[in-house]
Design a protein around this motif. Sequence first.
Motif, PDB file in Angstrom:
ATOM      1  N   SER A 191     -47.763 -12.232  -4.214  1.00  0.00           N
ATOM      2  CA  SER A 191     -47.608 -10.920  -3.562  1.00  0.00           C
ATOM      3  C   SER A 191     -48.940 -10.430  -3.021  1.00  0.00           C
ATOM      4  O   SER A 191     -49.005  -9.807  -1.955  1.00  0.00           O
ATOM      5  CB  SER A 191     -47.021  -9.897  -4.546  1.00  0.00           C
ATOM      6  OG  SER A 191     -47.859  -9.753  -5.682  1.00  0.00           O
ATOM      7  N   ALA A 194     -49.580 -12.296   0.141  1.00  0.00           N
ATOM      8  CA  ALA A 194     -48.789 -11.779   1.261  1.00  0.00           C
ATOM      9  C   ALA A 194     -49.492 -10.626   1.972  1.00  0.00           C
ATOM     10  O   ALA A 194     -49.358 -10.455   3.180  1.00  0.00           O
ATOM     11  CB  ALA A 194     -47.415 -11.336   0.767  1.00  0.00           C
ATOM     12  N   TYR A 207     -43.060 -12.247   2.147  1.00  0.00           N
ATOM     13  CA  TYR A 207     -42.635 -10.848   2.050  1.00  0.00           C
ATOM     14  C   TYR A 207     -41.273 -10.531   2.664  1.00  0.00           C
ATOM     15  O   TYR A 207     -40.645  -9.532   2.310  1.00  0.00           O
ATOM     16  CB  TYR A 207     -43.685  -9.919   2.680  1.00  0.00           C
ATOM     17  CG  TYR A 207     -43.693  -9.913   4.189  1.00  0.00           C
ATOM     18  CD1 TYR A 207     -42.774  -9.139   4.904  1.00  0.00           C
ATOM     19  CD2 TYR A 207     -44.625 -10.647   4.901  1.00  0.00           C
ATOM     20  CE1 TYR A 207     -42.787  -9.133   6.288  1.00  0.00           C
ATOM     21  CE2 TYR A 207     -44.633 -10.642   6.277  1.00  0.00           C
ATOM     22  CZ  TYR A 207     -43.713  -9.874   6.969  1.00  0.00           C
ATOM     23  OH  TYR A 207     -43.722  -9.881   8.342  1.00  0.00           O
TER      24      TYR A 207
END
Length: 330
Positions: A191, A194, A207
């Motif tokens: 994450s 991303a 994402y």
Amino acid sequence: MQSDNRFITLNDIQSILSIAKRTLEIESKAVANLINLLDEEFALAVQFILECNGRVVVSGVGKSAIVASKIVATLNSTGTPAIFMHAADAIHGDLGTIQENDVVICLSKSGNTPEIKALLPLLKIAKHKLIAITGNMESSLAKQADFVLNTYVEKEACPNNLAPTTSTSAQMAMGDALAISLLELKGFSSSDFAKYHPGGTLGKKLYLRVADIVENNQKPQVNIDANVKEVIVEISEKMLGVTAIMEGDKVVGIVTDGDIRRMLSKYDNISGLTARDIMTLNPKTVTVDTLAVKALKLLQEKNISQLLAFDGETYAGVVHIHNLINEGIL
């Protein structure tokens, strides 16, 4: 074999492949040998960067400068702020690139290039910590650095032992080792990754969610008692090859264009048929917060083209494999 109207013989092919294989063998052995050259200095350098409050300034000249730029890109994309400074430009005004809390990495195979040697005392005067990536442990760079990462190579892949090939491969690999060590010690997640890669296919894989896709699609649905014509019209108009079959506000099945073809093969008279008669029970579904790349994996595993998407218990729409192809996920 014919190419651009020129004939290439089997001997030519074998000769070319032999050169390529020799090059890769030399470089791969040199990179593998870096494992034997890693020592406490590497760990100390990583720990220092980890605790550094500034950026990592990476410098070099010639081919090493190009490798330095790549290392900067890798560090930035994996959560370690970095900037490139060409060693030649540094001694002609760009030394101001380095800020007070920055750490400097210098790349040089020989460690004795004039630009690097000119830069070293300036870094010492400014009290900047220096990490050397060099293949010469007796060089000026190695002797004046705070931490030395040994990238010694026995020979370049170039038959004249001149063109930087093996040495730059070793530098690149050492830079990757630094970046990945920092990534893991920071707990840098997918994450986080991303956030630094919002564009392109890579970013989308990290994402893009089903919700982002279904909101742009139409939402095919018919009542369970709808006649076959209504079902076909709904599938055709919504252009997703499927429609959800509803009983009240609950999805009880689906009809796909494949179901329509099977119906036409099975029945001679379809005038009295309804959605109930031809629907498929227990359709495959995903939640709207599912990553698009995971939805693609499910489609591939089940060998189907569509998934019904749900927001909790509510039918939200359809994600089609063509959506994922258009997004560049596949």
